[in-house]
Motif scaffolding. Structure first.
Motif, PDB file in Angstrom:
ATOM      1  N   VAL A   1      21.710 -11.347  45.760  1.00 59.88           N
ATOM      2  CA  VAL A   1      22.673 -10.405  44.921  1.00 59.88           C
ATOM      3  C   VAL A   1      23.698 -10.538  45.962  1.00 59.88           C
ATOM      4  N   GLY A   2      24.772  -9.966  45.591  1.00 57.13           N
ATOM      5  CA  GLY A   2      26.046  -9.517  46.463  1.00 57.13           C
ATOM      6  C   GLY A   2      26.498 -10.712  47.097  1.00 57.13           C
ATOM      7  N   GLU A   3      26.662 -10.575  48.663  1.00 54.55           N
ATOM      8  CA  GLU A   3      27.492 -11.680  49.290  1.00 54.55           C
ATOM      9  C   GLU A   3      26.558 -13.044  49.381  1.00 54.55           C
ATOM     10  N   GLU A   4      25.347 -12.936  49.478  1.00 54.32           N
ATOM     11  CA  GLU A   4      24.300 -13.871  49.568  1.00 54.32           C
ATOM     12  C   GLU A   4      24.331 -14.765  48.350  1.00 54.32           C
ATOM     13  N   ALA A   5      24.470 -14.055  47.314  1.00 54.91           N
ATOM     14  CA  ALA A   5      24.381 -14.865  45.974  1.00 54.91           C
ATOM     15  C   ALA A   5      25.881 -15.569  45.812  1.00 54.91           C
ATOM     16  N   PHE A   6      26.931 -14.715  46.226  1.00 50.80           N
ATOM     17  CA  PHE A   6      28.070 -15.374  46.220  1.00 50.80           C
ATOM     18  C   PHE A   6      28.347 -16.606  46.917  1.00 50.80           C
ATOM     19  N   ALA A   7      27.860 -16.504  47.996  1.00 45.84           N
ATOM     20  CA  ALA A   7      28.026 -17.694  48.976  1.00 45.84           C
ATOM     21  C   ALA A   7      27.024 -19.051  48.444  1.00 45.84           C
ATOM     22  N   ARG A   8      25.779 -18.630  47.895  1.00 43.44           N
ATOM     23  CA  ARG A   8      25.212 -19.748  47.240  1.00 43.44           C
ATOM     24  C   ARG A   8      25.899 -20.295  45.979  1.00 43.44           C
ATOM     25  N   ILE A   9      26.447 -19.570  45.387  1.00 43.43           N
ATOM     26  CA  ILE A   9      26.983 -20.051  44.107  1.00 43.43           C
ATOM     27  C   ILE A   9      28.248 -20.830  44.543  1.00 43.43           C
ATOM     28  N   LEU A  10      28.749 -20.345  45.551  1.00 45.50           N
ATOM     29  CA  LEU A  10      30.120 -21.332  46.081  1.00 45.50           C
ATOM     30  C   LEU A  10      29.767 -22.627  46.541  1.00 45.50           C
ATOM     31  N   SER A  11      28.322 -22.676  47.021  1.00 40.34           N
ATOM     32  CA  SER A  11      28.117 -23.798  47.402  1.00 40.34           C
ATOM     33  C   SER A  11      27.846 -25.184  46.441  1.00 40.34           C
ATOM     34  N   TRP A  12      27.737 -24.675  45.205  1.00 42.80           N
ATOM     35  CA  TRP A  12      27.729 -25.422  44.000  1.00 42.80           C
ATOM     36  C   TRP A  12      28.904 -26.402  44.044  1.00 42.80           C
ATOM     37  N   LYS A  13      28.890 -27.876  43.838  1.00 43.22           N
ATOM     38  CA  LYS A  13      30.143 -28.573  43.743  1.00 43.22           C
ATOM     39  C   LYS A  13      30.565 -28.620  42.672  1.00 43.22           C
ATOM     40  N   SER A  14      29.648 -28.624  41.376  1.00 49.30           N
ATOM     41  CA  SER A  14      30.265 -28.731  40.031  1.00 49.30           C
ATOM     42  C   SER A  14      29.478 -27.939  39.007  1.00 49.30           C
ATOM     43  N   GLY A  15      29.768 -27.769  37.743  1.00 52.13           N
ATOM     44  CA  GLY A  15      29.028 -27.052  36.900  1.00 52.13           C
ATOM     45  C   GLY A  15      29.998 -26.845  35.632  1.00 52.13           C
ATOM     46  N   THR A  16      29.635 -25.777  34.957  1.00 53.50           N
ATOM     47  CA  THR A  16      30.337 -25.330  33.875  1.00 53.50           C
ATOM     48  C   THR A  16      30.629 -23.679  34.146  1.00 53.50           C
ATOM     49  N   PHE A  17      31.681 -23.050  33.638  1.00 48.50           N
ATOM     50  CA  PHE A  17      31.620 -21.661  33.963  1.00 48.50           C
ATOM     51  C   PHE A  17      32.296 -21.038  32.467  1.00 48.50           C
ATOM     52  N   GLU A  18      32.051 -20.139  32.261  1.00 45.93           N
ATOM     53  CA  GLU A  18      32.597 -19.426  31.113  1.00 45.93           C
ATOM     54  C   GLU A  18      33.083 -17.871  31.666  1.00 45.93           C
ATOM     55  N   GLN A  19      33.914 -17.284  30.974  1.00 49.65           N
ATOM     56  CA  GLN A  19      34.483 -16.023  31.004  1.00 49.65           C
ATOM     57  C   GLN A  19      33.664 -15.188  30.066  1.00 49.65           C
ATOM     58  N   LEU A  20      33.048 -14.080  30.599  1.00 52.84           N
ATOM     59  CA  LEU A  20      32.348 -13.217  29.814  1.00 52.84           C
ATOM     60  C   LEU A  20      33.227 -11.808  29.867  1.00 52.84           C
ATOM     61  N   PRO A  21      33.323 -10.937  28.856  1.00 54.43           N
ATOM     62  CA  PRO A  21      33.934  -9.571  28.902  1.00 54.43           C
ATOM     63  C   PRO A  21      33.333  -9.009  30.211  1.00 54.43           C
ATOM     64  N   PRO A  22      34.424  -8.121  30.767  1.00 56.99           N
ATOM     65  CA  PRO A  22      34.120  -7.456  32.008  1.00 56.99           C
ATOM     66  C   PRO A  22      32.885  -6.435  31.858  1.00 56.99           C
ATOM     67  N   GLU A  23      32.448  -6.103  32.746  1.00 58.44           N
ATOM     68  CA  GLU A  23      31.338  -4.981  32.918  1.00 58.44           C
ATOM     69  C   GLU A  23      31.776  -3.999  33.775  1.00 58.44           C
TER      70      GLU A  23
END
Lengths: 97, 355
Positions: free
Chosen positions: B184-206
């Motif tokens: 979670v948090g910054e660690e999770a953010f860094a891990r996600i950013l290391s992915w070079k490709s994929g798909t994303f979708e925008q969901l309603p804000p929480e």
């Protein structure tokens, strides 16, 4: 003096010609030699019909069948539930077909 | 692209399949093309081997294109998908794009349209090679987050990278939290950013998401980029090894020209069987075993020598069957094959399986 009598077994010639069977496997017409066993012809007809029927059950919508043996080629086409079946003896000269 | 891309083409019309196969061979990337004459068949092929691009018709019996695409988009989010259809319904087109399909294309009517279609496919294949996130092609995830934060948006980004899923919460242009793989948090953010490709979708804000990231997005993006650069520099250059193991005999047979499905089986009931591309291998297996047994027995009765092969065909399909060693081999083709071809390919396949 001959101690043993030489017996020569008659070699049944390979069938050549065609025949038709109805949906129940009854022989309708045949150009095969008249001395060729009818039981074998009927058996072959039934096998062909069964193959078409089971192919349909297996989801294969097929109308033609070719079976190649070393010495004989059988070609059959489904006809309104029955079939017309051709048998061709294979020789080294025509076995490629 | 290091190797030839693979394209799967699904259409219930065998003539069109052949026509499009010919067209696709014109693509500069010289793709490998596999054909499926039904949705189920396409799904079976996708299950067996990876593809770069899936081209699908919409009107197909039993399982229509929309159903197939819904499954494909969910199971293979990285696969590029193209709808090729004669239907010109606007609503249908919206539904197709809502599924996340890359391209909706009306079946081309002239040579110019064909060329345009091929250009689009080549472009899709090259994007596949370059990576990037679907939806905003050729944009990195950093670009996407910067866009969201700069526009002071509130959103939940769900990012999929193969089987992995990550979420990044953005509220009012601020990074609030991230979560993936138990991080979670910054660690999770860094891990996600290391992915070079994929798909994303925008969901309603929480808006109620508790804040676990307290750095500004700029600082965090900078830190993550630096960390990734350092780890890239520290890591020895890993060159992805070329696949040296030759394809298995079954793979070689499945790749033979025009071959639609293959089934290699033991003759005894319950003995193992291996299939490629078969929609319902169990049913085909039963039929193949029974048919081989029947005609081998018939051959003995007629005294005409060993059974060589059996072909059944119609204008739609062609199936070849041959005894191979102690087992049997079934091969299927779409459409009737020219005389001699089936027997020849069966012989080649048998030689591969039973050298």
């Amino acid at each position: 003096m001959k101690w043993f009598r030489k017996t020569v077994s008659a070699l049944r010639p390979l069938p050549a010609g065609s025949f038709t069977v109805d949906r129940n496997g009854h022989l309708l017409a045949s150009t095969l030699p008249s001395d060729y066993p009818v039981s074998l012809v009927r058996e072959l007809g039934l096998h062909v019909l069964t193959t078409f029927r089971e192919a349909r059950t297996a989801g294969l919508s097929v109308t033609d069948l070719v079976v190649r043996y070393q010495g004989l080629k059988i070609a059959a086409r489904e006809l309104r539930g029955g079939a017309i079946i051709f048998v061709f003896p294979q020789t080294p000269f025509n076995s490629a077909s | 692209m290091p190797s030839r891309p693979k394209i799967l083409l699904a259409d219930d019309d065998p003539d069109l399949l052949e026509l499009y196969r010919e067209l696709l061979t014109r693509l500069p990337s010289q793709p490998e093309i596999r054909l499926a004459n039904s949705g189920l068949k396409a799904l079976a092929l996708l299950e067996e081997e990876p593809f770069h691009l899936f081209i699908c018709d919409l009107k197909m019996p039993r399982m229509d294109g929309l159903q197939v695409l819904a499954v494909v988009r969910r199971k293979y989010p990285q696969l590029r998908t193209v709808v090729l259809t004669a239907l010109t319904d606007e609503q249908l087109r919206s539904r197709v794009y809502a599924l996340g399909v890359d391209l909706y294309w009306q079946k081309p009517g002239n040579e110019q349209e064909v060329q345009l279609f091929l250009d689009c496919l080549e472009s899709l294949l090259s994007r596949e090679a370059e990576g990037g996130f679907r939806g905003v092609q050729s944009k990195s995830l950093v670009d996407i987050i910067q866009l969201e934060c700069l526009s002071q948006n509130s959103t939940l980004l769900r990012i999929t990278h193969g089987p992995l899923t990550g979420r990044i919460w953005i509220l009012g242009g601020e990074l609030v939290d991230a979560e993936t793989e138990g991080l979670v948090g910054e660690e999770a953010f860094a891990r996600i950013l290391s992915w070079k490709s994929g798909t994303f979708e925008q969901l309603p804000p929480e808006p109620d998401r508790p804040r676990r990231i307290f750095k500004s997005y700029n600082a965090l993006l900078l830190e993550t980029a630096q960390a990734m650069d350092e780890s890239d520099a520290a890591a020895p250059a890993v060159v992805e090894p070329e696949r040296v193991t030759p394809p298995s005999p079954m793979e070689q047979i499945a790749a033979m020209e025009g071959v639609d499905c293959v089934l290699h089986f033991g003759r005894a009931e319950g003995s193992p069987a291996e299939s490629r591309g078969a929609e319902t291998p169990e049913v085909a297996l039963q039929w193949a075993r029974r048919t081989l047994d029947r005609f081998q027995h018939m051959g003995e009765r007629l005294a005409v020598g060993p059974l060589q092969d059996i072909e059944v065909s119609s204008w739609q399909q062609h199936v070849g069957l041959a005894p191979v060693g102690e087992g049997g081999l079934l091969m299927g083709w779409l459409g009737r094959q020219p005389p001699g071809r089936v027997a020849e390919q069966l012989r080649k396949a048998a030689a591969l399986l039973h050298p």
